[in-house]
Design a protein around this motif. Structure first.
Motif, PDB file in Angstrom:
ATOM      1  N   TRP A   1       0.770  -1.423   0.082  1.00 19.75           N
ATOM      2  CA  TRP A   1      -0.157   0.027   0.069  1.00 19.75           C
ATOM      3  C   TRP A   1       0.734   1.167  -0.010  1.00 19.75           C
ATOM      4  O   TRP A   1       0.508   2.151  -0.776  1.00 19.75           O
ATOM      5  CB  TRP A   1      -0.807  -0.019   1.250  1.00 19.75           C
ATOM      6  CG  TRP A   1      -1.747   1.116   1.484  1.00 19.75           C
ATOM      7  CD1 TRP A   1      -2.597   1.776   0.571  1.00 19.75           C
ATOM      8  CD2 TRP A   1      -1.347   2.310   2.423  1.00 19.75           C
ATOM      9  NE1 TRP A   1      -2.951   2.952   1.250  1.00 19.75           N
ATOM     10  CE2 TRP A   1      -2.135   3.335   2.180  1.00 19.75           C
ATOM     11  CE3 TRP A   1      -0.271   2.423   3.548  1.00 19.75           C
ATOM     12  CZ2 TRP A   1      -2.380   4.518   3.114  1.00 19.75           C
ATOM     13  CZ3 TRP A   1      -0.361   3.400   4.314  1.00 19.75           C
ATOM     14  CH2 TRP A   1      -1.350   4.528   4.273  1.00 19.75           C
ATOM     15  N   PHE A   2       1.978   1.236   0.600  1.00 23.51           N
ATOM     16  CA  PHE A   2       2.630   2.750   0.995  1.00 23.51           C
ATOM     17  C   PHE A   2       3.512   2.722  -0.349  1.00 23.51           C
ATOM     18  O   PHE A   2       3.926   4.104  -0.799  1.00 23.51           O
ATOM     19  CB  PHE A   2       3.724   2.443   2.172  1.00 23.51           C
ATOM     20  CG  PHE A   2       4.310   3.695   2.626  1.00 23.51           C
ATOM     21  CD1 PHE A   2       3.525   4.735   3.175  1.00 23.51           C
ATOM     22  CD2 PHE A   2       5.639   3.951   2.467  1.00 23.51           C
ATOM     23  CE1 PHE A   2       4.374   6.024   3.422  1.00 23.51           C
ATOM     24  CE2 PHE A   2       6.037   5.302   2.858  1.00 23.51           C
ATOM     25  CZ  PHE A   2       5.358   6.191   3.153  1.00 23.51           C
ATOM     26  N   GLY A   3       4.179   1.683  -0.975  1.00 25.56           N
ATOM     27  CA  GLY A   3       4.767   1.797  -2.229  1.00 25.56           C
ATOM     28  C   GLY A   3       3.732   2.539  -3.324  1.00 25.56           C
ATOM     29  O   GLY A   3       4.203   3.276  -3.980  1.00 25.56           O
ATOM     30  N   ASN A   4       2.665   2.033  -3.199  1.00 26.82           N
ATOM     31  CA  ASN A   4       1.374   2.566  -4.348  1.00 26.82           C
ATOM     32  C   ASN A   4       1.134   4.271  -3.574  1.00 26.82           C
ATOM     33  O   ASN A   4       1.047   5.032  -4.636  1.00 26.82           O
ATOM     34  CB  ASN A   4       0.404   1.946  -4.313  1.00 26.82           C
ATOM     35  CG  ASN A   4       0.383   0.704  -4.661  1.00 26.82           C
ATOM     36  OD1 ASN A   4       1.107   0.308  -5.781  1.00 26.82           O
ATOM     37  ND2 ASN A   4      -0.566  -0.410  -4.439  1.00 26.82           N
ATOM     38  N   VAL A   5       1.273   4.556  -2.380  1.00 19.61           N
ATOM     39  CA  VAL A   5       1.069   5.780  -1.827  1.00 19.61           C
ATOM     40  C   VAL A   5       2.389   6.704  -2.507  1.00 19.61           C
ATOM     41  O   VAL A   5       1.785   7.806  -2.824  1.00 19.61           O
ATOM     42  CB  VAL A   5       0.906   5.839  -0.473  1.00 19.61           C
ATOM     43  CG1 VAL A   5       1.249   7.248  -0.062  1.00 19.61           C
ATOM     44  CG2 VAL A   5      -0.381   5.375  -0.036  1.00 19.61           C
ATOM     45  N   LEU A   6       3.436   6.374  -2.498  1.00 20.42           N
ATOM     46  CA  LEU A   6       4.589   7.124  -3.030  1.00 20.42           C
ATOM     47  C   LEU A   6       4.405   7.362  -4.586  1.00 20.42           C
ATOM     48  O   LEU A   6       5.192   8.186  -4.842  1.00 20.42           O
ATOM     49  CB  LEU A   6       5.925   6.265  -2.645  1.00 20.42           C
ATOM     50  CG  LEU A   6       6.401   6.043  -1.272  1.00 20.42           C
ATOM     51  CD1 LEU A   6       7.505   5.483  -1.235  1.00 20.42           C
ATOM     52  CD2 LEU A   6       6.452   7.532  -0.679  1.00 20.42           C
ATOM     53  N   ARG A   7       3.551   6.519  -5.244  1.00 24.23           N
ATOM     54  CA  ARG A   7       3.488   6.646  -6.508  1.00 24.23           C
ATOM     55  C   ARG A   7       2.119   7.544  -6.708  1.00 24.23           C
ATOM     56  O   ARG A   7       1.905   7.779  -8.084  1.00 24.23           O
ATOM     57  CB  ARG A   7       3.297   5.432  -7.273  1.00 24.23           C
ATOM     58  CG  ARG A   7       4.895   4.793  -7.427  1.00 24.23           C
ATOM     59  CD  ARG A   7       4.404   3.442  -8.318  1.00 24.23           C
ATOM     60  NE  ARG A   7       3.583   2.500  -7.963  1.00 24.23           N
ATOM     61  CZ  ARG A   7       3.984   1.467  -7.280  1.00 24.23           C
ATOM     62  NH1 ARG A   7       5.375   1.213  -6.742  1.00 24.23           N
ATOM     63  NH2 ARG A   7       3.222   0.555  -6.870  1.00 24.23           N
ATOM     64  N   GLY A   8       1.634   8.088  -5.778  1.00 25.58           N
ATOM     65  CA  GLY A   8       0.364   8.755  -5.992  1.00 25.58           C
ATOM     66  C   GLY A   8      -1.136   8.247  -6.187  1.00 25.58           C
ATOM     67  O   GLY A   8      -1.682   8.719  -6.329  1.00 25.58           O
ATOM     68  N   ASP A   9      -0.887   6.604  -5.634  1.00 26.42           N
ATOM     69  CA  ASP A   9      -2.028   5.717  -5.915  1.00 26.42           C
ATOM     70  C   ASP A   9      -2.425   5.677  -4.348  1.00 26.42           C
ATOM     71  O   ASP A   9      -1.822   4.707  -3.652  1.00 26.42           O
ATOM     72  CB  ASP A   9      -1.745   4.690  -6.575  1.00 26.42           C
ATOM     73  CG  ASP A   9      -3.090   3.727  -6.811  1.00 26.42           C
ATOM     74  OD1 ASP A   9      -4.064   4.206  -6.302  1.00 26.42           O
ATOM     75  OD2 ASP A   9      -2.794   2.295  -7.219  1.00 26.42           O
ATOM     76  N   LEU A  10      -3.630   6.078  -3.885  1.00 21.35           N
ATOM     77  CA  LEU A  10      -4.224   5.752  -2.542  1.00 21.35           C
ATOM     78  C   LEU A  10      -4.992   4.538  -2.435  1.00 21.35           C
ATOM     79  O   LEU A  10      -5.458   4.126  -1.523  1.00 21.35           O
ATOM     80  CB  LEU A  10      -5.063   7.117  -2.005  1.00 21.35           C
ATOM     81  CG  LEU A  10      -4.298   8.360  -1.885  1.00 21.35           C
ATOM     82  CD1 LEU A  10      -5.307   9.307  -1.265  1.00 21.35           C
ATOM     83  CD2 LEU A  10      -3.122   8.071  -1.044  1.00 21.35           C
TER      84      LEU A  10
ATOM     85  N   TYR B   1     -10.603  -0.411   4.459  1.00 20.97           N
ATOM     86  CA  TYR B   1      -9.386  -0.210   4.852  1.00 20.97           C
ATOM     87  C   TYR B   1      -8.673   0.930   3.788  1.00 20.97           C
ATOM     88  O   TYR B   1      -8.374   1.809   4.342  1.00 20.97           O
ATOM     89  CB  TYR B   1      -8.444  -1.356   4.770  1.00 20.97           C
ATOM     90  CG  TYR B   1      -8.842  -2.440   5.692  1.00 20.97           C
ATOM     91  CD1 TYR B   1      -9.465  -2.011   6.984  1.00 20.97           C
ATOM     92  CD2 TYR B   1      -8.200  -3.535   5.666  1.00 20.97           C
ATOM     93  CE1 TYR B   1      -9.808  -3.048   8.002  1.00 20.97           C
ATOM     94  CE2 TYR B   1      -8.704  -4.662   6.719  1.00 20.97           C
ATOM     95  CZ  TYR B   1      -9.523  -4.313   7.812  1.00 20.97           C
ATOM     96  OH  TYR B   1      -9.772  -5.144   8.574  1.00 20.97           O
ATOM     97  N   ALA B   2      -9.002   0.813   2.581  1.00 27.75           N
ATOM     98  CA  ALA B   2      -8.386   1.534   1.601  1.00 27.75           C
ATOM     99  C   ALA B   2      -8.617   2.647   1.899  1.00 27.75           C
ATOM    100  O   ALA B   2      -8.121   4.140   1.552  1.00 27.75           O
ATOM    101  CB  ALA B   2      -8.184   1.098   0.305  1.00 27.75           C
TER     102      ALA B   2
END
Length: 315
Positions: free
Chosen positions: A69-78, A279-280
């Motif tokens: 999840w956090f890797g996706n957040v760093l790419r701008g995907d929540l 959760y997301a």
């Protein structure tokens, strides 16, 4: 100046990382998950439940879920909402304007009440107005928002039918829309005004005791000129900090008020998502609110640097 701003930006990075960790793991402390929310507690087909957990990705170890999840957040995907199947960002952007509208209106209400009362209380220290203002601020700090909101609904919606008891409609610059905003904005703004008024009074009292204020008075300037031109500007520096912090915290603090008034904002979305174990959506919404809070705090810090030149050289 640039070094001071850069230091504040760097300080925000660990804050956001900490919020990401807390928001991810805290929601998972609530019993049940999205599969339990969908299927209920009585019906249980282990094979179907396992397939759903694989589909939603909640069958993997927690640390693996977090880093994915956090890797996706760093790419701008929540992420994607478990319930609606829509991107979390899209859901947030639908609800965020209503929360921002309520927060800004409440902030305006608080400033309009607090600063005049704080200045008047400080310039008439220990008088009837000062005592009354301090009593009002104490009451404002003591009353819970949900209780005050219910009280306003009872007084102005149920008994007198002056304002709607809850809900909202599409935004427009008309009374048909703003009548829905009056009671929730008053509920939030009153508690904020109590804090701001006390800070304004305290800051004004400190400034009014300074030597340059006595010098201004000795020059024959009127009291209103001394207060308005010399005292108020310097007294507002710490007040701006408090108001800025409140502005950021308001977005998260509207959760209870939005529930009381059925306001269709981000706070209502977070509560619904917690109940649905989405959760997301919960993680994305909390991270978004935290990011907004950090941004507002950064803007306040920069404004503080401009207002107080002594801070520019401290880094």
């Amino acid at each position: 100046m640039i070094r001071a701003i850069g230091a504040r930006v760097l300080a925000a990075i660990p804050v956001m990382f900490g919020v990401a960790i807390v928001s991810f793991f805290m929601i998972r402390l609530v019993p049940g998950d999205i599969v339990n929310s969908i299927m209920g507690t009585e019906y249980g087909d282990p094979e179907v439940e396992q397939r759903l957990r694989e589909y939603y990705g909640v069958d993997a170890p927690l640390y693996e879920q977090f880093f994915t999840w956090f890797g996706n957040v760093l790419r701008g995907d929540l992420g994607t909402s478990y319930r609606t199947g829509r991107p979390v960002v899209d859901e947030i952007m639908v609800r965020f304007p209503a929360t921002l509208e309520l927060a800004l209106t409440a902030l305006l209400v608080s400033v309009a009440i607090a600063i005049p009362l704080g200045v008047a209380s400080a310039t008439r220290r220990n008088g009837p107005l000062d005592a009354g203002s301090r009593l009002i601020s104490l009451i404002g700090l003591s009353i819970p928002n949900f209780w005050f909101g219910i009280l306003l609904i009872t007084m102005f919606s149920v008994n007198r039918n002056w304002f709607p008891s809850g809900g909202s409609n599409d935004f427009s610059f008309s009374w048909d829309h703003f009548q829905y905003l009056v009671l929730p904005a008053l509920t939030l703004g009153t508690s904020l005004a109590a804090v701001t008024m006390r800070m304004t009074r305290s800051s004004m009292l400190e400034v009014l005791s300074q030597d340059y204020i006595r010098t201004a008075r000795s020059k024959g300037l009127s009291e209103s000129t001394v207060v308005r031109r010399h005292a108020l500007r310097n007294a507002l520096i710490p007040v701006i900090t408090v108001v800025g912090i409140q502005a950021g915290a308001l977005l998260g603090g509207t959760v209870v008020v939005e529930q009381v008034f059925s306001w269709p904002g981000l706070g209502t979305l977070v509560v619904q998502s917690i109940g649905n174990r989405d959760y997301a959506m919960v993680q994305g919404s909390v991270l978004f609110l935290a990011g907004f809070y950090v941004l507002v705090s950064l803007i306040v810090d920069i404004a503080y640097l401009f207002l107080d030149p002594r801070l520019r050289h401290r880094g």
